[in-house]
Enzyme design. Structure first.
Site, mmCIF file in Angstrom:
data_model
loop_
_atom_site.group_PDB
_atom_site.id
_atom_site.type_symbol
_atom_site.label_atom_id
_atom_site.label_comp_id
_atom_site.label_asym_id
_atom_site.label_seq_id
_atom_site.Cartn_x
_atom_site.Cartn_y
_atom_site.Cartn_z
ATOM 1 N NE ARG A 1 -32.544 39.738 -31.294
ATOM 2 C CZ ARG A 1 -33.011 38.484 -31.323
ATOM 3 N NH1 ARG A 1 -32.775 37.700 -32.363
ATOM 4 N NH2 ARG A 1 -33.728 38.016 -30.307
ATOM 5 C CE1 TYR B 1 -16.910 44.438 -52.308
ATOM 6 C CE2 TYR B 1 -18.271 43.081 -50.875
ATOM 7 C CZ TYR B 1 -17.324 44.069 -51.039
ATOM 8 O OH TYR B 1 -16.790 44.690 -49.943
ATOM 9 C CG ASP C 1 -25.474 42.292 -55.632
ATOM 10 O OD1 ASP C 1 -26.071 43.379 -55.729
ATOM 11 O OD2 ASP C 1 -24.441 42.151 -54.943
ATOM 12 C CE LYS D 1 -21.451 49.798 -51.843
ATOM 13 N NZ LYS D 1 -21.825 48.743 -50.902
#
Length: 401
Positions: free
Chosen positions: A69, A123, A195, A220
């Site tokens: 984590r 997006y 991005d 992606k």
């Protein structure tokens, strides 16, 4: 903007020649070997999966505490070093998704009372994040048309701390010129966050064009096989540490197996993206000659409005394109006849996919609002894979006719 500024050139991933001067490695080599230490005899060539939550800790010290984590599992660490090298950043941090990366990247920059300027062409999930969640954090967001370059300066406030853009744009495939925006952010001392998911670091490295922070949905192109979720944030070491702290508190750390899959995918990133570029160009050229297709959106075509910008700042035009058919009914008939292309919402993998944004990323908009955004009914986004371009063209042809 200070600590999130452009980092100095990296020298970690280099090759020492006979002249003893380090020579920078190409992205193709970094994608395979970046961040990988020299191995001893008999060690595995392929990094093993450390599918463990716990690691033995030294007694009497907090140094070296390893916990997934915290973003420091062995599999995550090598991916983070590799991504930093690919983007030319000081550091990178791996998160559990692209949305997690964007959220933590921006929260690490912004505080209550701050103002963010965001491109209106991003997006749909990012739009929802900024309009629904950020106001509850006391962060004000202004959306602007990124292709009206003079509007950036007019929308600046004393409280503006960052500008967020996406290029190439999902799903319209527009390409934003980063130079004038980066000049403004440098002048004002604010952060430029880019991005770059559609491009991957093979086709575009935003830091070279003035960006301070680069984010990716690693789901992606970086993974490339439609099998693992992930996100990446790249920037200066001090800034990335802030992102990592947000990641720890908001629970956005990736599972070790996702990191292992991402490292495996990165090894073929260069050759995959080259094939994506080649195939998409062939498919886009063929589609542009078909009477049954109203319009083709691909920056590699000379008539694309951003062709010159893409040619000047990108190494390749990418594997994403879009076509417009004459209406929703025509699009549905076309989709039902495809045999190789899969009707699925993601992108950037070896398999060719097609999606209809009116039912995915832009389903929250009205028909008129979508048309105004350049996404009319009949608009289809194509993620061109690495199959034979001839076969992909034949599939489109039989679906059209």
């Amino acid at each position: 903007m200070g600590e999130a500024g452009v980092p100095p050139p990296r020298t970690r991933d280099s090759l020492v020649t006979d002249s003893n001067e380090p020579k920078p490695l190409s992205p193709a080599t970094i994608a395979i070997h970046g961040g990988t230490p020299h191995r001893d005899t008999d060690s595995p060539v392929v990094r093993p999966l450390f599918q463990s939550v716990n690691f033995i800790q030294e007694i009497g010290s907090a140094e070296g505490l390893r916990y997934p984590r915290y973003g420091n599992s062995p599999n995550a660490q090598v991916v983070q070093e590799r991504m930093a090298a690919l983007e030319g950043a000081e550091a990178a941090v791996l998160l559990s998704s692209g949305m997690g990366a964007i959220a933590c990247a921006l929260i690490a920059l912004l505080r209550p009372g701050d103002h963010l300027i965001c491109s209106a062409t991003v997006y749909g999930g990012v739009t929802a994040l900024l309009t629904k969640e950020f106001p509850t954090l006391g962060i004000d967001v202004t959306f602007i048309d990124p292709f009206e370059t003079r509007v950036w300066r007019r929308r600046l406030r004393k409280t503006t701390r960052a500008i967020f853009v996406e290029t190439p744009v999902n799903p319209t495939c527009r390409v934003l010129d980063l130079r004038p925006v980066s000049l403004l952010t440098k002048e004002q001392g604010i952060a430029l966050v880019v991005d770059s998911t559609f491009a991957s670091p093979i086709n575009l490295r935003p830091i070279e064009h003035g960006a301070d922070v680069v984010v990716h949905s690693a789901t992606k192109y970086l993974n490339g096989h439609h099998e693992g979720l992930g996100g990446v944030v790249c920037g200066t070491s001090s800034y990335v540490e802030e992102v990592r702290q947000k990641m720890m508190l908001w629970g956005q750390a990736p599972d070790p197996f996702a990191a292992w899959l991402l490292e495996r995918g990165l090894k073929t990133l260069d050759v995959r993206v080259a094939r994506h570029n080649e195939n998409a160009m062939a498919v886009a050229k063929w589609c542009s000659e078909q009477d049954g297709i109203r319009r083709v959106h691909y920056a590699g075509l000379p008539d694309h409005p951003d062709h010159a910008v893409a040619a000047s700042q990108m190494s390749g035009f990418g594997g994403m394109m879009a076509i417009e058919l004459p209406g929703a009914a025509a699009a549905e008939r076309f989709l039902s006849k495809l045999r190789i292309f899969r009707h699925a919402p993601s992108l950037g993998g070896v398999d060719s996919l097609v999606s209809e944004p009116r039912f995915t990323s832009h389903a929250h908009l009205s028909r008129d609002a979508r048309a105004k955004a350049g996404i009319p009914d009949g608009f289809l986004r194509l993620s061109i894979g690495i199959e034979s371009a001839k076969d992909l063209i034949r599939d489109i042809e039989q679906a059209l006719h």
